[in-house]
Design an enzyme around this catalytic site. Structure first.
Site: not given
Length: 356
Positions: A216, A189, A233
């Site tokens: 995250h 991430c 994302d």
């Protein structure tokens, strides 16, 4: 013609579709502002906890400042498939823009998401064995301090994995240096979010690096067409799906904070819409939390003109109205479960779905 020169010409072709605010580059590296932010890390507050939280967020606020490095942006321009990105974006804007109310830059980021996820960056559960090339038989064994060579590229620690076939140990430094990320093109991430957000900024778009207290990170870009910040994302190739974490992943969250070259914003309400998705906010009392973010934003905006400050204030007020408008009782669209990461890893993080 170099790719960087081509990039500038291609961007100029579409310049009329960007506002002056979007086109205005921030200083390559605003040393005075970065010094103020670092000084703020050492300032005392109402108590020790306040000071530690303030230092954490001032440190995070330096991340988008690193996106303004002109040499790194030139490197990005050499990497990005600009002709393809702009061609697809222009075609989609003509065919779908009026119907969907998205603009050229929005379609540009949609295509960037697709390219970044499918063609450019690689997700790492465990790195492949460097001796026998095995992928499936490599397991994490420990985490240790990075070597001096790894620390040169801002490694935050190094994972050590081992191949069960040949017993070779493989090091996986968790790099933060953007030039190194553009070289390795892999990670989880953190690496994905930072490199993708940087590419967005290199294209001239206003970009936020989004930090979540529950481990995250992702990004947002400002849509000039809609005059609002849009969730992105790269790990999931997700566009404008802010409830993906709470609805699709079953992830409960406490704090979600956005960091940009213009300031710092608590955007938790964009991502957490229901009480049962909200974890307790216990870092500091909420009023102190607002004070911390407002202080950092004030430092970032200190050298802007009065008109620029007023424009950003109007944007802040509009975003506050947007965040306050979310209704916890309104139906929410179904979201996909998490796509990136192994099943075991996502379940251990509480991101394996709403039934986790």
């Amino acid at each position: 013609m170099s790719q960087a020169t081509f990039a500038k010409e291609l961007t100029a072709k579409f310049a009329q579709l960007w506002t002056e605010k979007t086109k205005r580059p921030l200083p390559p590296v605003n040393q005075a502002m970065m010094q103020r932010l670092r000084q703020g890390q050492r300032q005392s507050g109402p108590n020790e906890v306040f000071s530690r939280v303030s230092a954490l967020f001032r440190d995070l606020s330096l991340i988008p400042q690193s996106f303004e490095n002109a040499e790194l942006q030139d490197m990005a321009m050499e990497i990005l498939p600009l002709d393809r990105l702009y061609s697809v974006a222009e075609e989609r804007a003509e065919e779908e823009g009026e119907r969907d109310n998205w603009g050229l830059q929005d379609y540009l980021i949609m295509e960037l998401l697709r390219w970044f996820k499918q063609d450019y960056f690689t997700w790492v559960n465990s790195p492949p064995c460097e001796t026998c090339g095995e992928n499936g038989n490599v397991q994490f064994v420990r985490r240790e301090n990075s070597t001096p060579e790894e620390q040169k590229y801002d490694a935050s620690g190094t994972e050590v994995h081992q191949c069960s076939n040949c017993n070779t140990e493989i090091r996986f430094p968790r790099y933060n240096d953007l030039s190194k990320l553009m070289e390795t093109r892999r990670g989880r991430c953190g690496e994905w979010a930072k490199c993708f957000a940087f590419f967005c900024r290199a294209l001239g778009l206003r970009t936020r690096y989004i930090w979540n207290a529950e481990d995250h990170v992702w990004s947002e870009v400002y849509s000039e067409r809609r005059k609002e910040w849009i969730h992105t994302d790269s790990c999931e190739e997700a566009w404008n799906s802010p409830t993906i974490y709470s609805q699709g992943w079953g992830k409960k969250m406490s704090y979600v904070v956005g960091f940009s070259g213009d300031g710092v914003t608590d955007v938790t309400r964009r991502y957490v819409r229901k009480a049962d998705q909200q974890l307790p906010r216990t870092m500091v009392p909420d009023e102190q939390f607002k004070t911390i973010l407002n202080s950092i934003t004030s430092d970032i905006r200190q050298n802007l003109s009065p008109s620029e400050k007023e424009e950003l204030k109007r944007e802040d007020e509009a975003e506050e109205r947007e965040l306050a408008s979310y209704n916890a009782d309104e139906p929410q669209e179904a979201q996909m479960p998490r796509q990136s990461g192994s099943v075991e890893w996502t379940k251990a993080r509480g991101e394996g779905g709403s039934d986790d």
